[in-house]
Scaffold this motif. Structure first.
Motif, PDB file in Angstrom:
ATOM      1  N   UNK A  38       0.824  -1.201   0.000  1.00  0.00           N
ATOM      2  CA  UNK A  38       0.000   0.000   0.000  1.00  0.00           C
ATOM      3  C   UNK A  38       0.862   1.258   0.000  1.00  0.00           C
ATOM      4  N   UNK A  39       2.003   1.182   0.659  1.00  0.00           N
ATOM      5  CA  UNK A  39       2.961   2.295   0.701  1.00  0.00           C
ATOM      6  C   UNK A  39       4.324   1.750   0.240  1.00  0.00           C
ATOM      7  N   UNK A  58      13.511  -2.807  -6.109  1.00  0.00           N
ATOM      8  CA  UNK A  58      12.786  -3.811  -6.885  1.00  0.00           C
ATOM      9  C   UNK A  58      12.763  -5.206  -6.292  1.00  0.00           C
ATOM     10  N   UNK A  59      13.906  -5.724  -5.805  1.00  0.00           N
ATOM     11  CA  UNK A  59      13.877  -7.124  -5.379  1.00  0.00           C
ATOM     12  C   UNK A  59      12.970  -7.302  -4.167  1.00  0.00           C
ATOM     13  N   UNK A  60      12.938  -6.318  -3.287  1.00  0.00           N
ATOM     14  CA  UNK A  60      12.047  -6.398  -2.125  1.00  0.00           C
ATOM     15  C   UNK A  60      10.586  -6.232  -2.532  1.00  0.00           C
ATOM     16  N   UNK A  61      10.281  -5.162  -3.254  1.00  0.00           N
ATOM     17  CA  UNK A  61       8.873  -4.826  -3.437  1.00  0.00           C
ATOM     18  C   UNK A  61       8.200  -5.748  -4.450  1.00  0.00           C
ATOM     19  N   UNK A  84      -6.114  -5.759  -4.457  1.00  0.00           N
ATOM     20  CA  UNK A  84      -5.121  -4.773  -4.026  1.00  0.00           C
ATOM     21  C   UNK A  84      -3.743  -5.115  -4.597  1.00  0.00           C
ATOM     22  N   UNK A  85      -3.424  -6.396  -4.631  1.00  0.00           N
ATOM     23  CA  UNK A  85      -2.140  -6.811  -5.200  1.00  0.00           C
ATOM     24  C   UNK A  85      -2.077  -6.501  -6.690  1.00  0.00           C
ATOM     25  N   UNK A 132       0.641  -0.302 -10.633  1.00  0.00           N
ATOM     26  CA  UNK A 132       1.429   0.889 -10.285  1.00  0.00           C
ATOM     27  C   UNK A 132       2.916   0.637 -10.482  1.00  0.00           C
ATOM     28  N   UNK A 133       3.392  -0.523 -10.010  1.00  0.00           N
ATOM     29  CA  UNK A 133       4.831  -0.819 -10.149  1.00  0.00           C
ATOM     30  C   UNK A 133       5.233  -0.906 -11.613  1.00  0.00           C
ATOM     31  N   UNK A 134       4.421  -1.546 -12.437  1.00  0.00           N
ATOM     32  CA  UNK A 134       4.747  -1.682 -13.854  1.00  0.00           C
ATOM     33  C   UNK A 134       4.805  -0.325 -14.536  1.00  0.00           C
TER      34      UNK A 134
END
Length: 594
Positions: free
Chosen positions: A151-152, A158-161, A183-184, A190-192
């Motif tokens: 969520x935050x 990158x490897x963590x999130x 939510x995932x 968003x990440x992409x």
């Protein structure tokens, strides 16, 4: 496909069998002699960690080598590492070690859960019925942690999130928690978009080790995404293909340059299951990939079993070749590969603000922003060195243990602005490195080329163009290095800093010393170095070498622009490296915009 019928399964079985006799247990967790990597356990004689225990559990289940009662004890011990406290910001996360009393590295959550969740998703039939409730309880609590993290999100990590997001999605799918699943999905959208628009944060797309963790996370997400999100799956697959393509470009060699690498000894080859996925097949691939740890093997086996069985056929790549890889915003990596060696650089480092150094973390101690290699000999790299009495700090570090818990270059908790700018075209490079705003204690400050296991010879040559070259003669190639103008502690403006060549046994250092003397508090507006490198990619006879060097010239100009006031150390700088009349590469530096 049964375990023994696949390439990955057979080696997983072999790796697991080999580990049985050397694995020692205490109350459901693997005991490891020696300290752990977090501060709380850094001085202990033995530790009990969740990550290897979870990997062993998954491998033992797949290999049919785990007593059900003992497996239950393992899961109970892993659950004891999980934070179950509604008032804690780490609720649902994990400790790395039984000996810890609080979370100091929250990545323990995804490292512990990855093999367990991959097992539950890809081989659910292998899990004993009695273990499923224990796994479900762990996953259900972990949903809270990963919901918070995604969520935050730290999109720049990158490897963590990516791992956090992939586990969040996979667990939500397995537990039929549709709200969490959606939510995932939104997180990965968003990440992409962030990765497409801006890049890979602080640059783990060019990390030899962490690139594989990003790939496994993306693969887990792709396997979990439902058909209505096929478009997102395609985008995540495209990101994964980019990483595999970058690995294929480098073949089975270490990356030059590299962000977040622990290759402090400068070895030229890497061994990784990523190579097989990318179609880089060694003549003795089984031996090569056996070097992978059990944690990597279990995850790659579960996520990529079919791909590892039938890897893509990699077309022969041209030599020489060059690739510019986007890292983040205006930061990119340039890698040139010749017949006998390689040259690589980041055009700027740090690649994102705020990532160079902190009291407890930072990228500089584990990053090689400028490096070159000679095949089968070593990777040589630039490093900063700060000496206080007998204590030496360097970026990159001397070793993992030297800097992991104290990664900053200075002992004070406020830091100068340390920057690198470079320009590279194929086998030619110019680079400028600087420190600004220095108010620190040290007895020596230097910028130096580190050349490990050097068995060749070194010669100097003053060219007809007035450039002082230091030539490293390796068995298969010559590499020429020249010191450009710089600013040392006793200089008010840029000028010549004569490099020093030091050789101790098989270690060679080529150094620009910026200060050496009394250990005291120093106040310098700016210290600066510059270097030029030309990798000739073959051994040259003396006369031919000198002819080639005589053709190379360098202009290194500092000047005022008349547009804003500038002290001498803040003047614009323009460097050009020529071969005859052809400009090989050029670099313009404005200290005000670094």
């Amino acid at each position: 496909m049964s375990l023994f019928s696949s390439y990955a399964g057979r080696i997983l079985q072999e790796r697991f069998t080999a580990s049985i006799d050397s694995t020692e247990w205490d109350e459901g967790l693997i005991r490891t002699d020696g300290p752990g990597h977090t501060r709380a356990v850094s001085k202990l004689e033995r530790t009990h960690a969740g990550r290897p225990t979870a990997a062993y559990y998954a491998a033992a289940i797949l290999c049919g080598e785990l007593n059900e009662a003992f497996g239950s004890d393992i899961l109970q011990a892993l659950r004891s590492l999980q934070i179950a406290d509604e008032t804690s910001t780490y609720n649902g996360a994990f400790l790395w070690y039984r000996e810890e009393t609080q979370v100091s590295d929250s990545n323990a959550a995804f490292f512990t859960l990855m093999p367990l969740v991959c097992l539950a998703l890809c081989k659910p039939e292998a899990i004993p019925a009695g273990h499923r409730k224990q796994l479900e309880e762990m996953m259900r609590l972990a949903l809270r942690w990963f919901a918070r993290e995604t969520e935050h999100p730290s999109l720049y990590y990158p490897n963590k999130i990516v791992s956090d997001g992939a586990l969040y999605m996979a667990m939500a799918h397995l537990l039929e928690e549709n709200g969490h699943y959606e939510k995932a999905v939104r997180f990965f959208e968003r990440w992409s978009a962030y990765t497409t628009d801006r890049g890979w944060g602080w640059g783990e797309n060019i990390s030899p080790g962490y690139i594989r963790i990003v790939v496994t996370g993306l693969r887990l997400a792709c396997l979990t995404l439902r058909e209505e999100h096929a478009g997102l799956r395609e985008r995540l697959q495209a990101h994964m293909d980019t990483l595999l393509s970058y690995n294929a470009f480098h073949g089975d060699h270490e990356f030059v340059p590299a962000i977040r690498s622990y290759n402090f000894e400068g070895h030229t080859r890497q061994s990784s299951l990523m190579l097989r996925l990318a179609g880089v097949i060694d003549s003795d691939s089984a031996l090569l990939y056996r070097k992978e740890g059990l944690w990597n093997w279990i995850n790659f086996y579960l996520l990529f079993e079919r791909e590892l069985e039938l890897p893509p056929q990699q077309a022969a790549q041209p030599v020489p070749r060059e690739r510019k890889e986007h890292v983040f915003d205006g930061s990119y990596a340039t890698s040139w590969i010749g017949h006998h060696g390689r040259l690589g650089s980041l055009n700027r480092f740090p690649v994102i603000p705020g990532s160079y150094q902190w009291p407890t973390w930072g990228l500089a101690w584990q990053t090689f922003p400028v490096s070159f290699s000679v095949n089968e000999e070593q990777i040589s790299y630039l490093r900063w060195l700060i000496r206080e009495g007998d204590y030496v700090r360097s970026h990159p570090a001397k070793s993992y243990g030297d800097n992991y818990l104290s990664p900053a270059l200075f002992r004070e908790s406020y830091y100068p602005d340390i920057q690198l700018r470079s320009a590279q075209h194929e086998n030619a490079l110019v680079v400028v490195r600087s420190m600004s705003g220095i108010h620190h204690v040290f007895a020596e400050a230097a910028d130096e080329w580190m050349v490990k296991r050097f068995t060749g010879t070194v010669t100097s040559y003053e060219s007809g163009a007035g450039v002082s070259w230091i030539v490293l003669h390796f068995a298969a190639a010559d590499v020429a290095i020249a010191a450009l103008n710089g600013i040392s502690s006793d200089m008010r403006r840029r000028g010549t800093i004569k490099p020093e060549v030091e050789r101790e046994e098989d270690q060679l250092r080529i150094r620009q010393v910026l200060y050496r003397g009394e250990e005291t508090v120093h106040h310098f507006a700016r210290l600066e170095t510059g270097w030029a490198v030309v990798h000739f990619d073959r051994r040259l006879a003396g006369d031919e070498l000198h002819r080639r060097l005589d053709r190379l010239s360098i202009t290194d100009r500092s000047f005022q622009d008349g547009e804003v006031p500038r002290a001498a150390h803040d003047e614009l700088r323009e460097i050009r490296l020529f071969d005859g009349t052809d400009c090989l590469t050029e670099l313009r530096i404005d200290p005000y915009t670094l």
